[in-house]
Write an enzyme that holds these catalytic residues in place. Sequence first.
Site, PDB file in Angstrom:
ATOM      1  N   SER A  99       0.813  -1.225   0.000  1.00  0.00           N
ATOM      2  CA  SER A  99       0.000   0.000   0.000  1.00  0.00           C
ATOM      3  C   SER A  99       0.843   1.269   0.000  1.00  0.00           C
ATOM      4  O   SER A  99       0.408   2.307  -0.512  1.00  0.00           O
ATOM      5  CB  SER A  99      -0.938   0.016   1.214  1.00  0.00           C
ATOM      6  OG  SER A  99      -0.203   0.000   2.426  1.00  0.00           O
ATOM      7  N   ASP A 133      -0.762   5.509  12.069  1.00  0.00           N
ATOM      8  CA  ASP A 133      -0.669   4.124  12.549  1.00  0.00           C
ATOM      9  C   ASP A 133       0.769   3.615  12.560  1.00  0.00           C
ATOM     10  O   ASP A 133       1.003   2.433  12.726  1.00  0.00           O
ATOM     11  CB  ASP A 133      -1.537   3.201  11.695  1.00  0.00           C
ATOM     12  CG  ASP A 133      -1.158   3.232  10.215  1.00  0.00           C
ATOM     13  OD1 ASP A 133      -0.226   3.987   9.843  1.00  0.00           O
ATOM     14  OD2 ASP A 133      -1.797   2.510   9.419  1.00  0.00           O
ATOM     15  N   HIS A 161       1.378   3.894   7.569  1.00  0.00           N
ATOM     16  CA  HIS A 161       0.974   4.603   6.352  1.00  0.00           C
ATOM     17  C   HIS A 161       1.368   6.076   6.463  1.00  0.00           C
ATOM     18  O   HIS A 161       0.739   6.822   7.209  1.00  0.00           O
ATOM     19  CB  HIS A 161      -0.524   4.438   6.117  1.00  0.00           C
ATOM     20  CG  HIS A 161      -0.922   3.023   5.843  1.00  0.00           C
ATOM     21  ND1 HIS A 161      -1.385   2.179   6.831  1.00  0.00           N
ATOM     22  CD2 HIS A 161      -0.898   2.305   4.694  1.00  0.00           C
ATOM     23  CE1 HIS A 161      -1.637   0.991   6.301  1.00  0.00           C
ATOM     24  NE2 HIS A 161      -1.337   1.039   5.006  1.00  0.00           N
TER      25      HIS A 161
END
EC number: 3.1.1.72
Length: 219
Positions: free
Chosen positions: A15, A191, A194
């Site tokens: 991601s 977090d 990210h």
Amino acid sequence: MKIGSGEKLLFIGDSITDCGRARPEGEGSFGALGTGYVAYVVGLLQAVYPELGIRVVNKGISGNTVRDLKARWEEDVIAQKPDWVSIMIGINDVWRQYDLPFMKEKHVYLDEYEATLRSLVLETKPLVKGIILMTPFYIEGNEQDPMRRTMDQYGRVVKQIAEETNSLFVDTQAAFNEVLKTLYPAALAWDRVHPSVAGHMILARAFLREIGFEWVRSR
């Protein structure tokens, strides 16, 4: 500058690389490259080295582990015929061990990670001009934090493989550590995984430094 005129650079990862890139091919304008470090790298390459005409493709997929990369490597890397391949993988390999501790089928432990990553690099090395290996990272300044400790182990594997295969090496954890001397982790990632805009710029800067990007280049 290590990447030459007209060469094709392919980014692959999870991601952090994906960042909402276009499907099926993360290439082109209007957000096709996503909103993360890949886009920042491309923007700076085009702004500072427009004459090189470097072509960039983003093949990151959110949630991927090195196991997933292996499953799609032929289609998403080899078939693309890149000149350069940048790999940043490992965050989910580690994270699933902590956020899904009882779903062991989702865990990619260090031995599998090392063997798979090394295999992909060795398979690809003869087909490209260069490979850039970026470590996974955890945006946590406390080196004794359990997940940070594990992530560092995976990062050391990446460094070892880079040295063995004469690949370029980007120590993303070291880049974050420098900024974490001043900023609290939440300022860079809510977090600790990210990254914010600043976090992605840290990644882009570390990558560009390794490929020989000249920040003060005059044209």
